[in-house]
Design a protein around this motif. Structure first.
Motif, PDB file in Angstrom:
ATOM      1  N   PRO A 181       0.839  -1.204   0.000  1.00 45.96           N
ATOM      2  CA  PRO A 181       0.000   0.000   0.000  1.00 45.96           C
ATOM      3  C   PRO A 181       0.874   1.255   0.000  1.00 45.96           C
ATOM      4  CG  PRO A 181      -0.073  -1.081   2.145  1.00 45.96           C
ATOM      5  CD  PRO A 181       0.714  -1.967   1.248  1.00 45.96           C
ATOM      6  N   ARG A 182       0.241   2.413   0.070  1.00 40.28           N
ATOM      7  CA  ARG A 182       0.961   3.675  -0.132  1.00 40.28           C
ATOM      8  C   ARG A 182       2.125   3.894   0.831  1.00 40.28           C
ATOM      9  NH1 ARG A 182      -0.552   7.373  -3.290  1.00 40.28           N
ATOM     10  NH2 ARG A 182       0.260   9.043  -1.985  1.00 40.28           N
ATOM     11  N   LYS A 183       2.012   3.337   2.014  1.00 42.61           N
ATOM     12  CA  LYS A 183       3.085   3.613   2.977  1.00 42.61           C
ATOM     13  C   LYS A 183       4.367   2.833   2.672  1.00 42.61           C
ATOM     14  CE  LYS A 183       2.064   0.405   6.708  1.00 42.61           C
ATOM     15  NZ  LYS A 183       0.840  -0.119   7.202  1.00 42.61           N
ATOM     16  N   GLY A 184       4.324   1.961   1.679  1.00 42.93           N
ATOM     17  CA  GLY A 184       5.546   1.280   1.253  1.00 42.93           C
ATOM     18  C   GLY A 184       5.912   0.111   2.145  1.00 42.93           C
ATOM     19  N   LEU A 185       7.184  -0.275   2.109  1.00 40.74           N
ATOM     20  CA  LEU A 185       7.630  -1.476   2.808  1.00 40.74           C
ATOM     21  C   LEU A 185       8.137  -1.154   4.202  1.00 40.74           C
ATOM     22  CD1 LEU A 185       9.659  -3.032  -0.145  1.00 40.74           C
ATOM     23  CD2 LEU A 185       7.342  -3.638   0.589  1.00 40.74           C
ATOM     24  N   ALA A 186       7.854  -2.082   5.136  1.00 41.04           N
ATOM     25  CA  ALA A 186       8.449  -1.969   6.469  1.00 41.04           C
ATOM     26  C   ALA A 186       9.930  -2.263   6.331  1.00 41.04           C
ATOM     27  CB  ALA A 186       7.791  -2.967   7.410  1.00 41.04           C
TER      28      ALA A 186
ATOM     29  N   ASP B  94      12.404   3.211  -0.321  1.00 42.28           N
ATOM     30  CA  ASP B  94      12.690   1.780  -0.199  1.00 42.28           C
ATOM     31  C   ASP B  94      13.816   1.343  -1.136  1.00 42.28           C
ATOM     32  OD1 ASP B  94      10.726   1.705   1.705  1.00 42.28           O
ATOM     33  OD2 ASP B  94       9.182   0.858   0.377  1.00 42.28           O
ATOM     34  N   LEU B  95      13.936   1.957  -2.295  1.00 43.23           N
ATOM     35  CA  LEU B  95      15.014   1.586  -3.219  1.00 43.23           C
ATOM     36  C   LEU B  95      16.365   1.880  -2.570  1.00 43.23           C
ATOM     37  CD1 LEU B  95      13.746   2.722  -6.762  1.00 43.23           C
ATOM     38  CD2 LEU B  95      13.661   0.453  -5.710  1.00 43.23           C
ATOM     39  N   GLN B  96      16.451   2.999  -1.870  1.00 48.15           N
ATOM     40  CA  GLN B  96      17.709   3.321  -1.181  1.00 48.15           C
ATOM     41  C   GLN B  96      18.059   2.229  -0.174  1.00 48.15           C
ATOM     42  OE1 GLN B  96      16.162   7.285  -0.114  1.00 48.15           O
ATOM     43  NE2 GLN B  96      18.174   8.073  -0.674  1.00 48.15           N
ATOM     44  N   ARG B  97      17.030   1.737   0.536  1.00 45.82           N
ATOM     45  CA  ARG B  97      17.271   0.684   1.534  1.00 45.82           C
ATOM     46  C   ARG B  97      17.684  -0.630   0.876  1.00 45.82           C
ATOM     47  NH1 ARG B  97      12.004   1.948   5.304  1.00 45.82           N
ATOM     48  NH2 ARG B  97      12.828   3.816   6.309  1.00 45.82           N
ATOM     49  N   PHE B  98      17.071  -0.935  -0.281  1.00 42.18           N
ATOM     50  CA  PHE B  98      17.450  -2.167  -0.983  1.00 42.18           C
ATOM     51  C   PHE B  98      18.897  -2.086  -1.471  1.00 42.18           C
ATOM     52  CE2 PHE B  98      12.849  -3.341  -1.656  1.00 42.18           C
ATOM     53  CZ  PHE B  98      12.949  -4.594  -1.072  1.00 42.18           C
ATOM     54  N   VAL B  99      19.326  -0.908  -1.878  1.00 39.99           N
ATOM     55  CA  VAL B  99      20.713  -0.744  -2.304  1.00 39.99           C
ATOM     56  C   VAL B  99      21.651  -1.084  -1.140  1.00 39.99           C
ATOM     57  CG1 VAL B  99      22.433   0.962  -3.056  1.00 39.99           C
ATOM     58  CG2 VAL B  99      20.166   0.918  -4.136  1.00 39.99           C
TER      59      VAL B  99
ATOM     60  N   GLN C 136      21.057  -3.178   1.070  1.00 40.11           N
ATOM     61  CA  GLN C 136      20.980  -4.634   1.270  1.00 40.11           C
ATOM     62  C   GLN C 136      21.656  -5.398   0.132  1.00 40.11           C
ATOM     63  OE1 GLN C 136      19.776  -6.510   3.795  1.00 40.11           O
ATOM     64  NE2 GLN C 136      19.235  -4.715   4.997  1.00 40.11           N
ATOM     65  N   GLY C 137      22.366  -4.729  -0.732  1.00 38.43           N
ATOM     66  CA  GLY C 137      23.095  -5.422  -1.788  1.00 38.43           C
ATOM     67  C   GLY C 137      22.301  -5.635  -3.064  1.00 38.43           C
ATOM     68  N   TYR C 138      21.326  -4.769  -3.344  1.00 30.91           N
ATOM     69  CA  TYR C 138      20.569  -4.869  -4.590  1.00 30.91           C
ATOM     70  C   TYR C 138      20.783  -3.626  -5.442  1.00 30.91           C
ATOM     71  CZ  TYR C 138      18.241  -9.056  -3.076  1.00 30.91           C
ATOM     72  OH  TYR C 138      18.010 -10.352  -2.696  1.00 30.91           O
ATOM     73  N   HIS C 139      20.606  -3.791  -6.745  1.00 34.08           N
ATOM     74  CA  HIS C 139      20.624  -2.601  -7.591  1.00 34.08           C
ATOM     75  C   HIS C 139      19.524  -2.705  -8.649  1.00 34.08           C
ATOM     76  CE1 HIS C 139      23.049  -5.469  -9.812  1.00 34.08           C
ATOM     77  NE2 HIS C 139      22.854  -4.744 -10.906  1.00 34.08           N
ATOM     78  N   VAL C 140      19.090  -1.550  -9.114  1.00 33.84           N
ATOM     79  CA  VAL C 140      18.013  -1.489 -10.113  1.00 33.84           C
ATOM     80  C   VAL C 140      18.623  -1.754 -11.484  1.00 33.84           C
ATOM     81  CG1 VAL C 140      16.276   0.017 -11.158  1.00 33.84           C
ATOM     82  CG2 VAL C 140      16.705   0.132  -8.694  1.00 33.84           C
TER      83      VAL C 140
END
Ligand code: SAH
Length: 458
Positions: A386-391, A419-424, A426-430
């Motif tokens: 939903p709009r608030k995004g990921l925990a 959230d994309l910043q947080r995934f980065v 965690q070792g992920y990239h777009v």
């Protein structure tokens, strides 16, 4: 200490609109101090009056245009802007699509994320697309009316053509309105607590054309139920289901928990991505089926499935994505917080003979941690929050589960970018340009699909 503000209430000024906010209001700046002005577009020179002043910003109203934007379309009916049915209705459709792309670009830039955003996928016919309507019923000047509330109020503006809804739905609302008038049913009045009818809900299957009408009442008793049913049935040939929903509480919540079948079946059916869905009055179902198919198909294509993958669909709702993915994956796990939605998901799996999708009720962030402890190793994680995004805990759990790919379906660019910043971290990239898909033409909603992959160094 009194701060000196650059404008004061009721002041008349001229200015040039420099931006359009995520809510679709024009922005005029006076010494960096923003004034938000509805129905004003970037580039336009306007005369306006200041209507409200706060410490950090003000509101204004256009008095006259000295020049108009080439992207302005003259909406025949101003009520679409006033009610928030079509807050971008005054902007030409190609410019709406650019606005949505730019909104994501600007947020990325602010966050110092150097990522590409593709042009927004739009609709060929960006109106009459909604498969569901919920319209309040009120007395206006002594007559029962259906319409839409003026923005930020409970003042009903009578409307017959809702512009963005399936026209059969509009016609059905008029049939119901006229039947309610004929049998003198009174609208519920929030102030006095008296009256019977609160809201009319109509749904129509995009492929099936099946129509469901739900009369939401304040009272258990619905006078003239038989006569109403006969009248509506006769005039809505595609009617499959007529339901009374009772909502006796003094609440803003639309639907109550109790449904009474007045005529026909308790559910209607429709298809999405080749899957059949049963829809009941309380079920959540996507309101723009054509664009939902494109949005979810984009997500599924990006997942790169060949029948061997294990997929988690967090925030699975009634299982729309899970069930479409199941055909191309070894096993799918869906989690969703609303128990009734999981019931629907299970039933829809059975209805379609799908046996490799497992659904659980729970908070995605908690269930992800449980699956991780149990040793589940998904190849692909799909999130559609939903709009608030990921925990944050979900992102951490995802990082530990280490799926090769994460597909992020977003309905809010602000939380997406966070959230994309947080995934980065965690070792992920777009890995691909972010793809906006216009699910709600004429409105300011921005939906998109982003693909993340694990950065290979472990
Ligand atoms: N893909 C789904 C819709 C997703 S909308 C479909 O097409 O039907 C987002 C969903 O997330 C909603 O169904 C909402 O009930 C659910 N939700 C909200 N918070 C949640 C949480 N913390 N954990 C799991 N699901 C949640």
């Amino acid at each position: 200490m009194k701060v000196q503000l650059p404008v004061h209430k009721n002041e008349q000024r001229t200015g040039t609109v420099t931006d359009l906010t995520y809510e679709g209001n024009g922005v005029v700046k006076v010494d960096h101090y923003p004034i938000f002005i509805p129905n004003a577009l970037p580039g336009e020179a306007i005369e306006y009056v200041v209507t409200k002043v706060t410490k950090n910003f003000a509101w204004g109203r256009v008095l006259a245009w000295q020049s108009k934007s080439p992207d302005r379309v003259d909406l025949a009916d101003q009520r679409y802007l006033q009610t928030g049915i079509a807050p971008l209705g005054h902007l030409a459709y190609p410019a709406q699509l650019r606005f949505k792309q730019k909104l994501i670009q600007d947020l990325l830039q602010k966050a110092h994320l150097d990522l590409a955003v593709s042009p927004t996928m739009g609709m060929a016919k960006p109106y009459q697309y909604r498969n569901k309507a919920q319209v309040p019923v009120k007395l206006v000047k002594g007559q029962l009316q259906t319409g839409f509330y003026r923005r930020g109020s409970h003042q009903l503006v009578p409307i017959e053509d809702f512009y963005i809804q399936d026209p059969v739905i509009d016609q059905t609302i008029l049939v119901v309105r006229d039947a309610l008038r004929k049998f003198k049913l009174t609208p519920y009045d929030e102030k006095t607590g008296k009256g019977i009818i609160r809201t009319v809900m109509v749904r129509r299957g995009y492929y099936s054309h099946e129509v469901m009408v739900v009369l939401i009442t304040k009272t258990q008793h619905l006078p003239y139920a038989k006569e109403l049913t006969a009248t509506i049935k006769k005039q809505v040939p595609e009617l499959k289901s007529l339901v009374q929903n009772i909502n006796s509480k003094p609440t803003n919540k639309l639907l109550g928990d109790e449904n009474r079948l007045l005529w026909g079946q308790a559910t209607i059916e429709d298809r999405l991505l080749g899957i059949d869905f049963k829809i009941s009055p309380l079920s959540f179902y996507q309101v723009n089926p054509q664009q939902t198919e494109r949005l979810y198909q984009t997500a599924i294509d990006q997942a790169g499935l060949d029948g061997r993958q294990t997929v988690i669909d967090a925030y699975c709702g009634i299982g729309t994505i899970s069930l479409a993915v199941a055909k191309h994956a070894k096993q799918v796990y869906g989690v969703e917080i609303v128990p009734a939605a999981i019931e629907d998901a299970k039933q829809n799996a059975a209805l379609n003979g799908i046996t490799n999708a497992k659904f659980v009720v729970g908070k995605a962030e908690e269930q992800m941690a449980k699956w991780q402890k149990a040793g589940l190793k998904p190849d692909v994680l799909i999130v559609d929050p939903p709009r608030k995004g990921l925990a944050e805990s979900l992102i951490t759990a995802a990082g530990q589960m280490a799926p090769k790919k994460i597909i992020y379906v977003s309905c809010n660019p602000a939380t997406l970018v966070r959230d994309l910043q947080r995934f980065v971290e965690q070792g992920y990239h777009v890995t691909k340009p972010i793809q906006p898909v216009d699910q709600f033409p004429q409105t300011t909603h921005v939906e998109s699909v982003t693909v993340l992959e694990r950065t290979q160094n472990d």
